[in-house]
Design an enzyme around this catalytic site. Structure first.
Site, PDB file in Angstrom:
ATOM      1  N   HIS A   1      79.828  43.208  47.486  1.00  0.00           N
ATOM      2  CA  HIS A   1      79.139  41.926  47.374  1.00  0.00           C
ATOM      3  C   HIS A   1      79.861  40.796  48.103  1.00  0.00           C
ATOM      4  O   HIS A   1      79.298  39.726  48.309  1.00  0.00           O
ATOM      5  CB  HIS A   1      78.910  41.558  45.900  1.00  0.00           C
ATOM      6  CG  HIS A   1      80.137  41.161  45.142  1.00  0.00           C
ATOM      7  ND1 HIS A   1      80.813  42.015  44.290  1.00  0.00           N
ATOM      8  CD2 HIS A   1      80.827  39.987  45.082  1.00  0.00           C
ATOM      9  CE1 HIS A   1      81.837  41.385  43.752  1.00  0.00           C
ATOM     10  NE2 HIS A   1      81.877  40.152  44.222  1.00  0.00           N
TER      11      HIS A   1
ATOM     12  N   SER B   1      87.396  38.578  43.816  1.00  0.00           N
ATOM     13  CA  SER B   1      86.647  39.815  44.034  1.00  0.00           C
ATOM     14  C   SER B   1      87.189  40.582  45.238  1.00  0.00           C
ATOM     15  O   SER B   1      87.340  40.015  46.321  1.00  0.00           O
ATOM     16  CB  SER B   1      85.166  39.509  44.258  1.00  0.00           C
ATOM     17  OG  SER B   1      84.562  39.065  43.086  1.00  0.00           O
TER      18      SER B   1
ATOM     19  N   ASP C   1      80.066  49.292  44.305  1.00  0.00           N
ATOM     20  CA  ASP C   1      80.315  47.939  44.815  1.00  0.00           C
ATOM     21  C   ASP C   1      81.599  47.873  45.627  1.00  0.00           C
ATOM     22  O   ASP C   1      82.366  46.923  45.538  1.00  0.00           O
ATOM     23  CB  ASP C   1      80.362  46.915  43.675  1.00  0.00           C
ATOM     24  CG  ASP C   1      80.313  45.471  44.184  1.00  0.00           C
ATOM     25  OD1 ASP C   1      79.727  45.250  45.263  1.00  0.00           O
ATOM     26  OD2 ASP C   1      80.886  44.582  43.535  1.00  0.00           O
TER      27      ASP C   1
END
Length: 480
Positions: A125, A231, A155
């Site tokens: 993402h 992230s 992911d």
């Protein structure tokens, strides 16, 4: 005569003592020269061997299975090691109108260098839909990055930058992480580069309904502070080994509230290797639908513990069907690793490739049985499946892959298989459906290179010729 030392010996004893020591010294010298005094010149073959050994150590789990994840210590060394190997990632998304770039949108995140020649793992993402990706190292050097592959089920994404000699983090063993063990989260929250926070492992095998239905969720939960920009960053143990990729938080306002989640590195490691070698993940399938064992199921099956993956459905001719698994069986372990939940079960399968053999411990009729089976891929063979990951095909709404040897023999044809068609895409509007086998593009026998060349050109329309599985007719489509 004193009772101490060699003076208490007679002449014969003294000579024996002296001779034995001379022999010991000679043996020691021989061992020293044999094993320690080596030619220090490294030829090409030795350098190659060292490189192979480094890769084996980095990507093999064999050497670390016997060791605990980390040992109690301070955080200084671990922080220094990880800060050098964690990067900042900026993704630029261009908004187009009438073939002109109108404006830009950008996202930022973190990434972890996993090889010295520039491979970087991050979250999908962070980089999906990006037209331009910039990687900034800890020493402030900047590089444009290329996406080598992405995986929506975990992911994860793999990037490559054009440089060598980089510091990288060694993979640890996330299986041996213990609840209560100290860990560090390293990343770039709010664009604050190389930020290190500490916490403990709060839980393992967490599913938080973050990913798609087929996603693999078995997160490491920690209370290390993680915010926007973290992230794709590193979760490391106190030895400075990479044990997870920070991915998500649970929060009401988008900021840290005490719960952060990381992908276990033992799962991520397999995904990274697949993306390096194939550009896509080689997903292993057992051929079952499973759910968590609850108290009601456990009581109905006379189970002593409320644990395991309950088989709801077995697909015909799949790996599970071939060894006689059936609805109502409970999977207790995979290769002797307990699967107390669906999350743990999917994590263990996620580490495998099609063609690998696994051992399953099954609860059935109040007894435990052991079975062995060979995992398959999503088309129910053990072959490697090669997808065409060029972004141009995604722009048309097509997911394409090469036919396997088994499929070519079955249909007596060669071509490119349409795995899926995105709703309302250009391909969907042309009425192309999944299962279509493209045999010719613009009248020419199709190859991966020819498909890419035709789709990247601005010449329209594109004419496709091919057929569907189990249908003899030829179908033609025109993409405007």
């Amino acid at each position: 005569m004193t009772k101490f030392g060699i003076y208490s010996m007679n002449r014969k004893q003294f000579l024996t003592f002296l001779l034995s020591n001379i022999v010991l010294v000679l043996v020691s010298l021989i061992i020293y020269h044999q094993y320690y005094v080596k030619d220090q010149t490294f030829d090409t073959e030795r350098i190659k061997a060292i490189a192979v050994a480094e890769k084996e150590i980095q990507f093999s789990s064999r050497y670390k299975d016997r060791f605990i994840s980390s040992v109690p210590t301070d955080f200084i060394n671990a922080a220094n090691l990880s800060r050098e190997s964690v990067v900042s990632i900026n993704s630029i998304i261009q908004n187009h109108s009438n073939n002109e770039v109108k404006n830009y949108a950008s996202t930022s995140g973190s990434g972890v260098i996993v090889t010295k020649d520039g491979y970087i793992v991050t979250n999908r993402h962070v980089v999906e839909n990006a037209d331009r990706i910039t990687v900034i190292l800890n020493n402030q050097k900047e590089y444009l990055a290329e996406i080598k592959g992405m995986d929506s089920n975990t992911d994860l994404a793999l990037l490559k930058i054009p440089t060598d000699g980089l510091p990288y983090l060694v993979f640890g063993n996330s299986d041996s992480l213990q609840v209560g063990e100290w860990v560090l989260a390293v990343g770039n929250p709010f664009k604050l580069s190389s930020t290190v926070t500490a916490g403990i492992v709060s839980a393992k095998g967490r599913a938080i309904d973050l990913l798609e239905r087929t996603g693999i969720e078995s997160f490491i939960q920690t209370d290390a502070v993680v915010n926007r920009g973290n992230s794709g960053g590193a979760l490391v143990n106190t030895k400075g080994e990479l044990v997870g990729i920070n991915t998500a938080i649970i929060s009401e306002d988008g900021n840290y509230e005490g719960f952060s989640f990381a992908i276990p590195i033992n799962l991520a490691q397999k995904i990274i290797k697949d993306l390096m070698e194939y550009g896509v993940v080689q997903r292993a399938w057992l051929g079952v639908e499973v759910s968590n064992v609850d108290n009601e199921i456990a009581e109905s099956l006379n189970m002593k513990q409320v644990a395991g993956a309950y088989i709801e459905m077995v697909y015909k001719d799949g790996a599970a069907d071939e060894v006689g698994l059936k609805r109502g069986d409970v999977i207790l372990s995979v290769n002797d690793k307990k699967t107390n939940s669906v999350a743990q079960f999917t994590e263990e399968l996620g580490k495998k490739r099609p063609g690998e053999k696994i051992s399953l411990r099954i609860f059935r009729n109040s007894k435990e049985i052991q079975v062995r089976t060979t995992l398959k891929n999503q088309i129910n063979t053990t072959e490697v499946v090669v997808f065409l990951k060029d972004k141009i095909f995604e722009n048309f709404g097509l997911e394409l892959r090469m036919l396997t040897d088994y499929e070519q023999n079955l249909c007596q044809c060669q071509g490119i298989y349409v795995s899926s068609v995105m709703q309302n895409s250009i391909a969907d509007k042309a009425n192309i459906e999944p299962g279509y086998i493209i045999q010719k593009v613009n009248g020419i026998n199709v190859t991966k290179e020819k498909m890419t060349e035709v789709f990247e050109r601005n010449d329209r329309p594109i004419h496709l010729e091919g057929k569907y599985e189990n249908y003899p007719d030829i179908y033609n489509y025109k993409i405007e």
